[in-house]
Design an enzyme around this catalytic site. Structure first.
Site, PDB file in Angstrom:
ATOM      1  N   HIS A 151      10.162   2.460   7.797  1.00 13.00           N
ATOM      2  CA  HIS A 151       9.502   1.457   6.961  1.00 13.00           C
ATOM      3  C   HIS A 151       8.756   0.425   7.808  1.00 13.00           C
ATOM      4  O   HIS A 151       7.590   0.103   7.547  1.00 13.00           O
ATOM      5  CB  HIS A 151      10.533   0.757   6.063  1.00 13.00           C
ATOM      6  CG  HIS A 151       9.965  -0.445   5.375  1.00 13.00           C
ATOM      7  ND1 HIS A 151       9.071  -0.345   4.324  1.00 13.00           N
ATOM      8  CD2 HIS A 151      10.122  -1.771   5.604  1.00 13.00           C
ATOM      9  CE1 HIS A 151       8.713  -1.570   3.936  1.00 13.00           C
ATOM     10  NE2 HIS A 151       9.333  -2.449   4.702  1.00 13.00           N
ATOM     11  N   HIS A 156       4.624  -1.253   8.081  1.00 14.68           N
ATOM     12  CA  HIS A 156       4.067  -2.547   8.507  1.00 14.68           C
ATOM     13  C   HIS A 156       3.226  -2.489   9.789  1.00 14.68           C
ATOM     14  O   HIS A 156       2.169  -3.111   9.854  1.00 14.68           O
ATOM     15  CB  HIS A 156       5.188  -3.570   8.696  1.00 14.68           C
ATOM     16  CG  HIS A 156       5.826  -4.022   7.418  1.00 14.68           C
ATOM     17  ND1 HIS A 156       5.176  -4.814   6.491  1.00 14.68           N
ATOM     18  CD2 HIS A 156       7.061  -3.776   6.896  1.00 14.68           C
ATOM     19  CE1 HIS A 156       5.977  -5.060   5.464  1.00 14.68           C
ATOM     20  NE2 HIS A 156       7.130  -4.439   5.685  1.00 14.68           N
ATOM     21  N   GLU A 197       4.177  -5.820   0.245  1.00 16.78           N
ATOM     22  CA  GLU A 197       5.150  -4.719   0.185  1.00 16.78           C
ATOM     23  C   GLU A 197       4.766  -3.648  -0.850  1.00 16.78           C
ATOM     24  O   GLU A 197       4.929  -2.462  -0.596  1.00 16.78           O
ATOM     25  CB  GLU A 197       6.554  -5.253  -0.141  1.00 16.78           C
ATOM     26  CG  GLU A 197       7.211  -6.060   0.981  1.00 16.78           C
ATOM     27  CD  GLU A 197       7.649  -5.227   2.185  1.00 16.78           C
ATOM     28  OE1 GLU A 197       7.530  -3.990   2.162  1.00 16.78           O
ATOM     29  OE2 GLU A 197       8.087  -5.827   3.184  1.00 16.78           O
ATOM     30  N   SER A 216       5.427   3.548   3.029  1.00 15.91           N
ATOM     31  CA  SER A 216       6.506   4.152   3.804  1.00 15.91           C
ATOM     32  C   SER A 216       7.483   4.924   2.932  1.00 15.91           C
ATOM     33  O   SER A 216       8.500   5.400   3.415  1.00 15.91           O
ATOM     34  CB  SER A 216       7.265   3.069   4.587  1.00 15.91           C
ATOM     35  OG  SER A 216       7.871   2.161   3.694  1.00 15.91           O
TER      36      SER A 216
HETATM   37 FE   LIG Z   1       8.967  -4.502   4.497  1.00 15.17          FE
END
Ligand SMILES: [Fe+2]
Length: 285
Positions: A151, A156, A197, A216
């Site tokens: 993730h 990110h 997010e 992700s």
């Molecule tokens: Fe996150």
């Protein structure tokens, strides 16, 4: 010989895929010890990932890369192309940090696990992203109940490799520092959740993801087009409750990538505890 940091097996919740795997819990403890011992500015020590852990990364990285071609926004794909992370093994945070920093001046630093909200957001203000280093359990390579290195890095770090997004993350960090009340921080956090997010945007007539949680997640990146997609609405984002354990039933779409960057930058740049009221949000009951 390097002295190993002391570590403990990690406690996992009952429904975690690795809860009854003693070897996995011990691995989690050993990897957490690296993040625990880390101090900002130190060189990031490597974690020796096992062949099993590398195989998990390989599976997820290949599956997600295929999905990204269809579902990820262009800025994300450009960031990923510039960063060129290994797909055959778990990347070391040291190398991700070096590459991201060369591209946008953002740093990646290891942490043992979930960190307090203010610490996580606050670090963004100094262009630093706090990242876990452990990887999900090998029994379910395409699922994780918590943020893991997949993730953090695939979601990110690829974003932080693009200058517009890196600046936006920094602006978010500065906004969090001006949220001094719990209510102020909660509104900010929810907007962060529904944008960086789980945000989506329109591009070339298609709905595409720019949120790291979607980018992700093997299942959710495809399912998001079935969510109830609402137009951009900061008050709705900042006040809607969400459940992190399910696919998000409601998402908010920006009209375009530049509009998302402009609107979100303006929101973060002007954010303080009075912003929700100024925008017309009713105070929480
Ligand atoms: Fe996150």
């Amino acid at each position: 010989m390097a002295r190993a940091a002391p570590h403990h097996d990690v406690d996992l919740p009952d429904d975690h895929p690795g809860v009854s795997d003693a070897a996995y819990r011990a691995r989690r403890g050993a990897i957490a010890a690296v993040g625990d011992a880390y101090r900002s500015g130190d060189p990031i020590p490597d974690v020796e990932y096992t062949p099993e852990e590398d195989a998990v990364w390989r599976t997820v990285a290949h599956e997600l890369a295929a999905k990204h071609r269809t579902y990820a926004c262009r800025a994300y794909r450009d960031g990923a192309a510039a960063l060129t992370l290994p797909s055959e093994r778990v990347p070391q945070l040291r190398e991700v940090d070096e590459r991201v920093h060369a591209l946008t001046g953002f740093h990646i630093e290891p942490v043992p696990g979930l960190v307090p909200t203010r610490m996580f957001y606050g670090s963004l203000a100094r262009r630093t992203f706090l990242s876990t280093q452990y990887i999900r359990h090998h029994s379910v390579p395409l699922y994780t109940p918590e943020p893991d290195i997949v993730h953090e890095i695939i979601g990110h770090a690829n974003m932080l490799a693009g200058p517009a997004l890196a600046d936006l993350y920094e602006e978010a960090g500065k906004a969090s520092a001006r949220a001094t009340t719990e209510a102020g921080l909660a509104f900010f956090s929810k907007v962060f959740w529904f944008t960086l997010e789980f945000g989506v945007l329109w591009e070339d007539g298609e709905l595409r993801a720019y949120g790291a949680g979607l980018l992700s997640s093997y299942g959710e990146i495809e399912a998001f087009r079935d969510a109830e997609v609402r137009p951009w609405d900061l008050v709705a984002m900042g006040t809607l409750d969400y459940d992190i354990t399910h696919y998000q039933p409601v998402l908010f779409a920006a009209a375009s990538f530049p509009r998302m960057v402009d609107d979100l930058t303006a929101f973060f740049a002007g954010y303080d505890d009075d912003t929700p009221a100024r925008l017309g949000a009713r105070p929480p009951a």
